[in-house]
Design a protein around this motif. Structure first.
Motif, PDB file in Angstrom:
ATOM      1  N   LEU A  45      86.594   3.039 -18.006  1.00  0.00           N
ATOM      2  CA  LEU A  45      85.766   3.475 -16.874  1.00  0.00           C
ATOM      3  C   LEU A  45      84.434   2.745 -16.867  1.00  0.00           C
ATOM      4  O   LEU A  45      83.554   3.054 -16.064  1.00  0.00           O
ATOM      5  N   ALA A  46      84.311   1.740 -17.730  1.00  0.00           N
ATOM      6  CA  ALA A  46      83.021   1.062 -17.871  1.00  0.00           C
ATOM      7  C   ALA A  46      82.449   0.545 -16.547  1.00  0.00           C
ATOM      8  O   ALA A  46      81.254   0.717 -16.300  1.00  0.00           O
ATOM      9  N   PRO A  47      83.267  -0.073 -15.647  1.00  0.00           N
ATOM     10  CA  PRO A  47      82.667  -0.555 -14.391  1.00  0.00           C
ATOM     11  C   PRO A  47      81.980   0.555 -13.592  1.00  0.00           C
ATOM     12  O   PRO A  47      80.964   0.305 -12.943  1.00  0.00           O
ATOM     13  N   LEU A  48      82.520   1.765 -13.669  1.00  0.00           N
ATOM     14  CA  LEU A  48      81.870   2.870 -12.965  1.00  0.00           C
ATOM     15  C   LEU A  48      80.492   3.136 -13.562  1.00  0.00           C
ATOM     16  O   LEU A  48      79.517   3.349 -12.854  1.00  0.00           O
ATOM     17  N   LYS A  49      80.453   3.096 -14.897  1.00  0.00           N
ATOM     18  CA  LYS A  49      79.176   3.328 -15.578  1.00  0.00           C
ATOM     19  C   LYS A  49      78.209   2.209 -15.233  1.00  0.00           C
ATOM     20  O   LYS A  49      77.038   2.450 -14.927  1.00  0.00           O
ATOM     21  N   ILE A  50      78.720   0.982 -15.289  1.00  0.00           N
ATOM     22  CA  ILE A  50      77.861  -0.162 -14.985  1.00  0.00           C
ATOM     23  C   ILE A  50      77.306  -0.015 -13.561  1.00  0.00           C
ATOM     24  O   ILE A  50      76.136  -0.280 -13.305  1.00  0.00           O
ATOM     25  N   SER A  51      78.163   0.450 -12.636  1.00  0.00           N
ATOM     26  CA  SER A  51      77.716   0.645 -11.255  1.00  0.00           C
ATOM     27  C   SER A  51      76.569   1.642 -11.203  1.00  0.00           C
ATOM     28  O   SER A  51      75.598   1.456 -10.477  1.00  0.00           O
ATOM     29  N   THR A  52      76.716   2.717 -11.985  1.00  0.00           N
ATOM     30  CA  THR A  52      75.665   3.729 -11.996  1.00  0.00           C
ATOM     31  C   THR A  52      74.352   3.125 -12.471  1.00  0.00           C
ATOM     32  O   THR A  52      73.296   3.351 -11.877  1.00  0.00           O
ATOM     33  N   TYR A  53      74.427   2.338 -13.553  1.00  0.00           N
ATOM     34  CA  TYR A  53      73.206   1.715 -14.071  1.00  0.00           C
ATOM     35  C   TYR A  53      72.606   0.766 -13.050  1.00  0.00           C
ATOM     36  O   TYR A  53      71.401   0.702 -12.855  1.00  0.00           O
ATOM     37  N   PHE A  54      73.506   0.015 -12.382  1.00  0.00           N
ATOM     38  CA  PHE A  54      73.086  -0.879 -11.314  1.00  0.00           C
ATOM     39  C   PHE A  54      72.308  -0.075 -10.280  1.00  0.00           C
ATOM     40  O   PHE A  54      71.233  -0.454  -9.828  1.00  0.00           O
ATOM     41  N   GLY A  55      72.889   1.064  -9.902  1.00  0.00           N
ATOM     42  CA  GLY A  55      72.272   1.931  -8.904  1.00  0.00           C
ATOM     43  C   GLY A  55      70.884   2.368  -9.343  1.00  0.00           C
ATOM     44  O   GLY A  55      69.921   2.259  -8.603  1.00  0.00           O
ATOM     45  N   PHE A  56      70.788   2.803 -10.622  1.00  0.00           N
ATOM     46  CA  PHE A  56      69.499   3.252 -11.149  1.00  0.00           C
ATOM     47  C   PHE A  56      68.493   2.108 -11.134  1.00  0.00           C
ATOM     48  O   PHE A  56      67.348   2.267 -10.716  1.00  0.00           O
ATOM     49  N   ALA A  57      68.948   0.948 -11.608  1.00  0.00           N
ATOM     50  CA  ALA A  57      68.052  -0.206 -11.697  1.00  0.00           C
ATOM     51  C   ALA A  57      67.535  -0.568 -10.305  1.00  0.00           C
ATOM     52  O   ALA A  57      66.333  -0.788 -10.115  1.00  0.00           O
ATOM     53  N   THR A  58      68.438  -0.590  -9.331  1.00  0.00           N
ATOM     54  CA  THR A  58      68.029  -0.955  -7.972  1.00  0.00           C
ATOM     55  C   THR A  58      67.063   0.083  -7.422  1.00  0.00           C
ATOM     56  O   THR A  58      66.069  -0.260  -6.777  1.00  0.00           O
ATOM     57  N   ALA A  59      67.374   1.343  -7.682  1.00  0.00           N
ATOM     58  CA  ALA A  59      66.507   2.406  -7.172  1.00  0.00           C
ATOM     59  C   ALA A  59      65.109   2.267  -7.762  1.00  0.00           C
ATOM     60  O   ALA A  59      64.107   2.413  -7.064  1.00  0.00           O
ATOM     61  N   LEU A  60      65.080   1.913  -9.060  1.00  0.00           N
ATOM     62  CA  LEU A  60      63.793   1.749  -9.726  1.00  0.00           C
ATOM     63  C   LEU A  60      63.006   0.609  -9.089  1.00  0.00           C
ATOM     64  O   LEU A  60      61.824   0.756  -8.743  1.00  0.00           O
ATOM     65  N   VAL A  61      63.686  -0.528  -8.904  1.00  0.00           N
ATOM     66  CA  VAL A  61      63.024  -1.688  -8.287  1.00  0.00           C
ATOM     67  C   VAL A  61      62.550  -1.311  -6.883  1.00  0.00           C
ATOM     68  O   VAL A  61      61.414  -1.617  -6.481  1.00  0.00           O
ATOM     69  N   ALA A  62      63.421  -0.610  -6.130  1.00  0.00           N
ATOM     70  CA  ALA A  62      63.075  -0.225  -4.757  1.00  0.00           C
ATOM     71  C   ALA A  62      61.843   0.682  -4.766  1.00  0.00           C
ATOM     72  O   ALA A  62      60.940   0.546  -3.941  1.00  0.00           O
ATOM     73  N   PHE A  63      61.804   1.593  -5.751  1.00  0.00           N
ATOM     74  CA  PHE A  63      60.679   2.524  -5.856  1.00  0.00           C
ATOM     75  C   PHE A  63      59.376   1.773  -6.131  1.00  0.00           C
ATOM     76  O   PHE A  63      58.363   1.980  -5.478  1.00  0.00           O
ATOM     77  N   LEU A  64      59.457   0.843  -7.105  1.00  0.00           N
ATOM     78  CA  LEU A  64      58.272   0.066  -7.462  1.00  0.00           C
ATOM     79  C   LEU A  64      57.811  -0.766  -6.268  1.00  0.00           C
ATOM     80  O   LEU A  64      56.618  -0.828  -5.951  1.00  0.00           O
TER      81      LEU A  64
END
Ligand code: UDP
Ligand code: MG
Length: 339
Positions: A242-261
């Protein structure tokens, strides 16, 4: 992650010197030019070993004369079983159909094109005698493959090694010997998205590698093109982790963080310096970037959802038009009748 290939598992040697019956499972799709050679080569190798055997041919919806050739071989040899599938189900399912039908106490899976040399079976039986439940053949080198195929294969193993849950040995195909115990375990997994290398690895059991040189195809052509290999890689990854799902989640978090900044930055800039430039390019870039990431992540989720959909239908794995048993006496304990 523990590497099964390095740590030698403790095994107890078997009392028997060889399997009572060796089943050789051979999935075949349009192999009429090869099957005769295959049966002859197997017969010769088994004679040298003095090993009772049966060949289980699986006709995977061939459109050539494969079935006719199999039937002729069965008439002359008698040690041939045929599973005639109702259409082309693909190698992974065809192999499973053959394993379901195999009657031996040890089973070898082999391609019909003689790329897997029958002489290696002797070494595999040695491993079986030592007590191993799985003896897989590892290619010494990929001589028959071009540099691109070697590179992509290496990349695939690297990825699956990093993100996969079980260790899939490198340069190992389906060519292997399995004990009855291991085959029963493999057959009890009835998932539709079958990545055999993943399934073989998942069931575990003490295993050992023997080295061999992969021969070129005797006749006919390979059924694998890059598109099919790409799909097989996707299958390999999604069916075993299920790693790609997890990676997607991290991707999502990372993007959200960048978007927030970025958001904070723009608010800050507008408040203190005013909005001198309309900022259209930034807007477009941000929208496209976020849209792209979202679509990509949705695609990953979709891959898994599609598989869930297929598995929940719980259809039989395959249908056989007819099953012709071999004349070998079954040494298999009467258990499950699974499809
Ligand atoms: N095969 C099959 N069904 C398919 C494709 C392939 O049963 O849909 C069989 C094929 O007849 C052969 C084995 O799988 O016995 C390996 O196929 P191939 O030689 O094309 O693969 P390669 O050796 O190039 O990896
Ligand atoms: Mg081949």
């Amino acid at each position: 992650m523990a590497n099964k290939m390095n740590g030698a598992p403790a095994v107890t040697p078997r009392a028997e010197s060889r399997p009572r019956l060796l089943s050789i499972v051979c999935p075949a799709y349009n192999e009429d030019a090869n099957l005769g050679h295959f049966a002859t080569a197997i017969d010769a190798a088994m004679r040298v070993l003095g090993q009772p055997y049966e060949i289980v041919f699986v006709n995977d919806g061939s459109t050539d004369a494969s079935l006719a050739v199999m039937s002729r071989l069965r008439d002359t040899h008698g040690r041939v079983a045929i599973v005639d599938l109702s259409r082309n189900f693909g190698k992974e399912i065809a192999t499973t159909a053959g394993l379901d039908q195999a009657q031996g106490d040890a089973i070898v899976v082999m391609d019909a094109d003689l790329q897997d040399p029958p002489e290696v079976i002797g070494l595999m039986i040695d491993g079986w005698r030592e007590g191993y439940d799985v003896v897989y053949a590892r290619r010494r080198e990929r001589r028959g493959d071009g540099p691109v195929k070697r590179m992509t294969a290496a990349l695939f193993y690297k990825i699956i090694h990093r993100i996969g849950d079980v260790e899939i040995p490198e340069n190992v195909g389906d060519f292997r010997l399995m004990s009855r115990k291991a085959v029963d375990a493999v057959c009890s997994l009835r998932e539709h998205h079958r990545f055999m290398k993943g399934i073989f690895a998942w069931v575990g059991f003490p295993s050992k590698a023997v080295l061999y040189d992969r021969a070129p195809r005797v006749a006919g052509s390979t059924k694998w093109n890059y598109w099919r290999l790409w799909n097989l890689s996707i299958e390999g990854i999604t069916s075993s982790t299920l790693a790609p799902l997890k990676i997607s989640t991290y991707f999502g978090f990372a993007t959200a963080l960048v978007a927030f900044l970025a958001g904070a930055f723009f608010i800050f800039k507008t408040l203190f310096f005013g909005d001198a430039v309309p900022g259209f390019p930034t807007l477009v870039v941000v929208v496209l970037f976020l849209g792209g990431i979202q679509l990509m992540v949705l695609g990953v989720i979709g891959e898994y959802l599609g598989r869930v959909f297929n598995e929940t239908k719980a259809r039989p794995l395959y249908f056989a038009t007819e099953i012709f048993p071999s004349n070998a006496e079954s040494v298999r304990p009467p258990v499950r009748k699974a499809v």
